[in-house]
Scaffold this motif. Structure first.
Motif, PDB file in Angstrom:
ATOM      1  N   LEU A 126     -11.187   2.506  13.358  1.00  0.00           N
ATOM      2  CA  LEU A 126     -10.229   1.397  13.322  1.00  0.00           C
ATOM      3  C   LEU A 126      -9.651   1.203  11.929  1.00  0.00           C
ATOM      4  CD1 LEU A 126      -9.049  -0.803  15.168  1.00  0.00           C
ATOM      5  CD2 LEU A 126     -10.839  -2.318  14.346  1.00  0.00           C
ATOM      6  N   ASP A 127      -8.332   1.209  11.858  1.00  0.00           N
ATOM      7  CA  ASP A 127      -7.636   0.961  10.595  1.00  0.00           C
ATOM      8  C   ASP A 127      -7.797  -0.516  10.224  1.00  0.00           C
ATOM      9  OD1 ASP A 127      -5.481   0.324   8.711  1.00  0.00           O
ATOM     10  OD2 ASP A 127      -4.805   2.367   9.141  1.00  0.00           O
ATOM     11  N   PHE A 128      -7.958  -0.795   8.914  1.00  0.00           N
ATOM     12  CA  PHE A 128      -8.139  -2.181   8.479  1.00  0.00           C
ATOM     13  C   PHE A 128      -6.920  -3.040   8.794  1.00  0.00           C
ATOM     14  CE2 PHE A 128     -11.544  -0.336   5.893  1.00  0.00           C
ATOM     15  CZ  PHE A 128     -12.544  -1.278   6.108  1.00  0.00           C
ATOM     16  N   ASP A 129      -5.749  -2.429   8.998  1.00  0.00           N
ATOM     17  CA  ASP A 129      -4.556  -3.195   9.339  1.00  0.00           C
ATOM     18  C   ASP A 129      -4.709  -3.906  10.682  1.00  0.00           C
ATOM     19  OD1 ASP A 129      -3.285  -2.516   7.033  1.00  0.00           O
ATOM     20  OD2 ASP A 129      -2.129  -0.872   7.895  1.00  0.00           O
ATOM     21  N   TYR A 130      -5.624  -3.406  11.532  1.00  0.00           N
ATOM     22  CA  TYR A 130      -5.790  -3.988  12.857  1.00  0.00           C
ATOM     23  C   TYR A 130      -6.805  -5.131  12.877  1.00  0.00           C
ATOM     24  CZ  TYR A 130      -3.247   0.033  14.734  1.00  0.00           C
ATOM     25  OH  TYR A 130      -2.289   0.970  15.019  1.00  0.00           O
ATOM     26  N   ARG A 131      -7.685  -5.179  11.908  1.00  0.00           N
ATOM     27  CA  ARG A 131      -8.746  -6.189  11.927  1.00  0.00           C
ATOM     28  C   ARG A 131      -8.153  -7.593  11.723  1.00  0.00           C
ATOM     29  NH1 ARG A 131     -13.605  -3.650  11.847  1.00  0.00           N
ATOM     30  NH2 ARG A 131     -13.653  -1.512  11.033  1.00  0.00           N
ATOM     31  N   GLY A 132      -8.467  -8.484  12.662  1.00  0.00           N
ATOM     32  CA  GLY A 132      -7.962  -9.847  12.583  1.00  0.00           C
ATOM     33  C   GLY A 132      -6.488  -9.991  12.898  1.00  0.00           C
ATOM     34  N   ALA A 133      -5.855  -8.930  13.398  1.00  0.00           N
ATOM     35  CA  ALA A 133      -4.418  -8.963  13.692  1.00  0.00           C
ATOM     36  C   ALA A 133      -4.166  -9.363  15.147  1.00  0.00           C
ATOM     37  CB  ALA A 133      -3.793  -7.602  13.417  1.00  0.00           C
ATOM     38  N   ILE A 134      -2.908  -9.673  15.444  1.00  0.00           N
ATOM     39  CA  ILE A 134      -2.466  -9.865  16.827  1.00  0.00           C
ATOM     40  C   ILE A 134      -1.955  -8.511  17.301  1.00  0.00           C
ATOM     41  CG2 ILE A 134      -0.840 -11.032  18.358  1.00  0.00           C
ATOM     42  CD1 ILE A 134      -0.841 -13.371  16.362  1.00  0.00           C
ATOM     43  N   ILE A 135      -2.631  -7.921  18.268  1.00  0.00           N
ATOM     44  CA  ILE A 135      -2.340  -6.564  18.714  1.00  0.00           C
ATOM     45  C   ILE A 135      -1.383  -6.585  19.900  1.00  0.00           C
ATOM     46  CG2 ILE A 135      -3.327  -4.385  19.466  1.00  0.00           C
ATOM     47  CD1 ILE A 135      -4.155  -5.254  16.661  1.00  0.00           C
ATOM     48  N   ILE A 136      -0.373  -5.739  19.841  1.00  0.00           N
ATOM     49  CA  ILE A 136       0.597  -5.599  20.935  1.00  0.00           C
ATOM     50  C   ILE A 136       0.319  -4.292  21.661  1.00  0.00           C
ATOM     51  CG2 ILE A 136       3.040  -5.477  21.543  1.00  0.00           C
ATOM     52  CD1 ILE A 136       3.569  -6.711  18.693  1.00  0.00           C
ATOM     53  N   THR A 137       0.124  -4.363  22.960  1.00  0.00           N
ATOM     54  CA  THR A 137      -0.064  -3.166  23.764  1.00  0.00           C
ATOM     55  C   THR A 137       0.960  -3.145  24.883  1.00  0.00           C
ATOM     56  OG1 THR A 137      -1.593  -1.949  25.203  1.00  0.00           O
ATOM     57  CG2 THR A 137      -1.837  -4.342  25.147  1.00  0.00           C
ATOM     58  N   LYS A 138       1.522  -1.977  25.155  1.00  0.00           N
ATOM     59  CA  LYS A 138       2.528  -1.848  26.207  1.00  0.00           C
ATOM     60  C   LYS A 138       1.894  -1.658  27.582  1.00  0.00           C
ATOM     61  CE  LYS A 138       5.483   0.591  22.887  1.00  0.00           C
ATOM     62  NZ  LYS A 138       6.196   1.864  22.610  1.00  0.00           N
TER      63      LYS A 138
END
Length: 301
Positions: A126-138
């Protein structure tokens, strides 16, 4: 709060109680602070607050109100205060309204999930940019993707849909969840994908409040930096025009995008027997439907 000191010490005469009292009106007292004392017998304050009145054998306390932190939920400027109610905050940004939400809120940066989907986002990769982020999935949410959301501590997830049997699990998820299309197995529509691609990397507020019947709708609010030049106000009274791209809300809670191909002057009789003002919309699948004007939204207006 009324404290009966006389009953506590077994004293009925206020004059006899007076030498026992250790506080005066106006004094601030902490919880468990001594209010009165007779030998080894002590009367403690049951609350933190202020002594308002000593009347006979009674001590009246005003409990200190507890502090409550209320998040603004967005960046902006306070333009109005409403006594005993709150404030009005003006902001500039983009708004996406969802079809369903799990009732939670998140404030974080928007990030698209890898094309492989949420299920493939393992801890060690997991990239640190994803931690604690709002994730968009299609892709529609699944049991595995909801588990990944909890394990990876995502602040929130924006997805097109999920199956009906996963609603309770989604409501228990630790982060906010917004569905753009509805309950089922629909994929994210192209206009929504394009909108989210344009705001990826920005800070946003995901307010996944939702109530059946539309009294509350899940929303994504994306702030933009405040500038000297304010954008044009939304065109609230814009009439439908041929060729306009619209979003149609369906009775099952789902939504579909399409193009307006006609706007009949007279009300149209629908399958449910109601005769309502409608527009004819050609959906992205080529289907032509008559939709009540109250169910039609114009994106970007």
């Amino acid at each position: 709060m009324l404290v009966d000191a006389g009953a506590f010490f077994g004293v009925r005469n206020a004059a006899a109680l007076q030498p026992l009292i250790a506080v005066q009106p106006g004094d601030f007292v902490e919880r468990t602070q001594i209010l009165a004392q007779k030998g080894r017998r002590r009367l403690y304050s049951p609350v933190t607050g202020r002594v308002v009145l000593i009347d006979g054998t009674d001590i009246l306390l005003q409990e200190e109100s507890s502090s409550v932190e209320l998040e603004a939920g967005l960046n902006g400027q306070v333009i109005e205060t409403r006594p005993e109610r709150g404030v009005v905050i003006e902001t500039m940004g983009a708004l996406l309204q969802g079809v369903w939400g799990n009732g939670k809120r998140a404030i974080s940066t928007l990030r698209f999930a890898p094309d492989t989907g949420l299920e493939m986002m393992q801890t060690d990769e997991l990239d640190f940019d994803y931690r604690g982020a709002i994730i968009i999935t299609k892709q529609p949410l699944t049991h595995n993707s909801l588990q990944t959301m909890a394990e990876q501590s995502f602040a929130g997830v924006i997805a097109p849909s999920l199956e009906n049997n996963l609603i309770r699990e989604a409501q228990r998820a630790p982060g906010a969840i917004l569905l753009t299309e509805g309950i089922g197995s629909m994929r994210m529509s192209l206009p929504v994908v394009q909108f989210l691609e344009g705001v990826e990397g920005r800070q946003a507020t995901l307010d996944a409040s939702w109530a059946e019947g539309g009294s509350a709708r899940a929303e994504l609010i994306v702030n933009v930096p405040l500038a000297n030049e304010r954008p044009m106000p939304p065109l609230l009274n814009l009439s439908l025009q041929l060729g306009m791209i619209v979003r149609v809300a369906r009775a099952d809670g789902a939504s579909v995008f399409g193009k307006v191909i006609s706007v009949p002057r007279n009300p149209v009789m629908l399958e449910n027997g109601l005769k309502l003002p409608c527009a004819q919309v050609e959906t992205v699948t080529g289907e032509r439907i008559f939709a009540p004007l109250s169910n039609i939204e114009v994106p970007g207006r």
